[in-house]
Design an enzyme around this catalytic site. Structure first.
Site: not given
Ligand code: HXC
Length: 260
Positions: A67, A111, A114, A134
């Site tokens: 998400a 997400g 999911e 998460e």
């Molecule tokens: C918003 C995101 C994002 C996310 C990545 N980006 N994941 N933006 N929401 N979930 C953005 C980064 O901010 C970055 O933007 C760009 O995408 C590239 O990401 P990087 O981190 O620079 O890439 P990398 O170093 O290759 O790392 C990839 C990654 C990391 C390991 C996937 O981005 C990461 O850990 N992302 C978060 C994953 C996460 O926590 N997901 C769960 C979210 S909570 P900029 O502008 O800096 O270039 C969830 C709840 C679900 O999903 C609920 C459902 C109801």
């Protein structure tokens, strides 16, 4: 769809409807607009008689990294509870009756994992990475991750992933039963399309009954599930496609299913 989608692209290959998540700068982070567009596209394909199967995919680098954290960061409990944030439009995919295949390359996190699990089965590229990170954000999965992941991979691995936030690669995901096949990245769409086209050639009635029956395994006890399956099995003998399928086998020819 009244306006052209901005966060996804939609195309067809034969009778297969393909939705590609398309927010590359955010690694396909899932916001409300994307989920609305995805839901609308899948519902439109589901209603289209020319479509027999769907594929949801992302980019090489990310199926979806979860998400959209930026969009969620400042929400309060009142915001998410009143607005049924995210989850309200995530359920659409579950109402789709034709099969939906997730073709996953790169990150399928939070997400994103999911969403893949809401699809009927997952075909993964060898660079796929799955996880429920998460916990690192001070939250837990919110779109079925704590329920579907243990059903797919068992309690121990689901707990491991949900509690440590670690990722698992495609090999581990296949071994654990989360994904049905792993293929080289450059073969991912061919493999998914191949599976989808096979499904399209079968009787849509039987395909829908099979999907509904397998899904029942996750919603009921064994006796109820077996009874549901038996009734669906019986019901298919009321279709012309059953007559055609069996006649074609006996006559050693290809069946011509008409979905009636
Ligand atoms: C918003 C995101 C994002 C996310 C990545 N980006 N994941 N933006 N929401 N979930 C953005 C980064 O901010 C970055 O933007 C760009 O995408 C590239 O990401 P990087 O981190 O620079 O890439 P990398 O170093 O290759 O790392 C990839 C990654 C990391 C390991 C996937 O981005 C990461 O850990 N992302 C978060 C994953 C996460 O926590 N997901 C769960 C979210 S909570 P900029 O502008 O800096 O270039 C969830 C709840 C679900 O999903 C609920 C459902 C109801």
């Amino acid at each position: 769809m009244s306006t052209a989608p901005e966060c996804i692209t939609v195309r067809t290959e034969g009778r297969v409807g393909i939705v590609t998540l398309n927010r590359p700068k955010q690694l396909n982070a899932l916001n409300n607009q994307l989920m609305d567009e995805l839901g609308a596209a899948l519902k439109a394909f589901d209603a289209d008689e020319n479509i027999g199967c769907m594929i949801v995919t992302g980019s090489e680098k990310a199926f979806a990294a979860g998400a959209d954290i930026g969009a969620m960061a400042t929400y309060t409990f009142a915001d998410v509870y009143k607005g049924d944030y995210i989850t309200r439009n995530w359920e659409t995919i579950r109402s789709v009756r034709k099969p939906v295949i997730a073709a996953v390359s790169g990150f399928a996190l939070g997400g994103g994992c999911e969403l893949a699990m809401m699809c009927d089965f997952i075909i993964a590229a060898d660079n796929a990475k799955f996880g429920q990170p998460e916990i690192k954000l001070g939250i837990i999965p919110g779109a079925g991750g704590t329920q579907r992941l243990p059903r797919a991979v068992g309690k121990s691995k689901a707990m491991d992933l949900a509690l440590t936030g670690r990722m698992m690669d495609a090999t581990e995901a296949e071994r654990a039963g989360l994904v049905s096949r792993v293929v080289p990245l450059d073969k991912l769409m061919d493999e998914a399309l191949g599976a989808a086209l096979i499904i399209c050639d079968f009787s849509q009635l039987a395909v829908m009954a099979a999907k509904e029956s397998v899904n029942r395994a996750f919603e009921s006890g064994l006796s109820d599930g077996v009874m549901f399956e038996r009734r669906m099995f019986h019901a298919l003998f009321a279709t012309q496609d059953q007559k055609e399928g069996m006649a074609a086998f006996v006559e050693k020819r290809k069946p011509d299913f008409r979905n009636v």
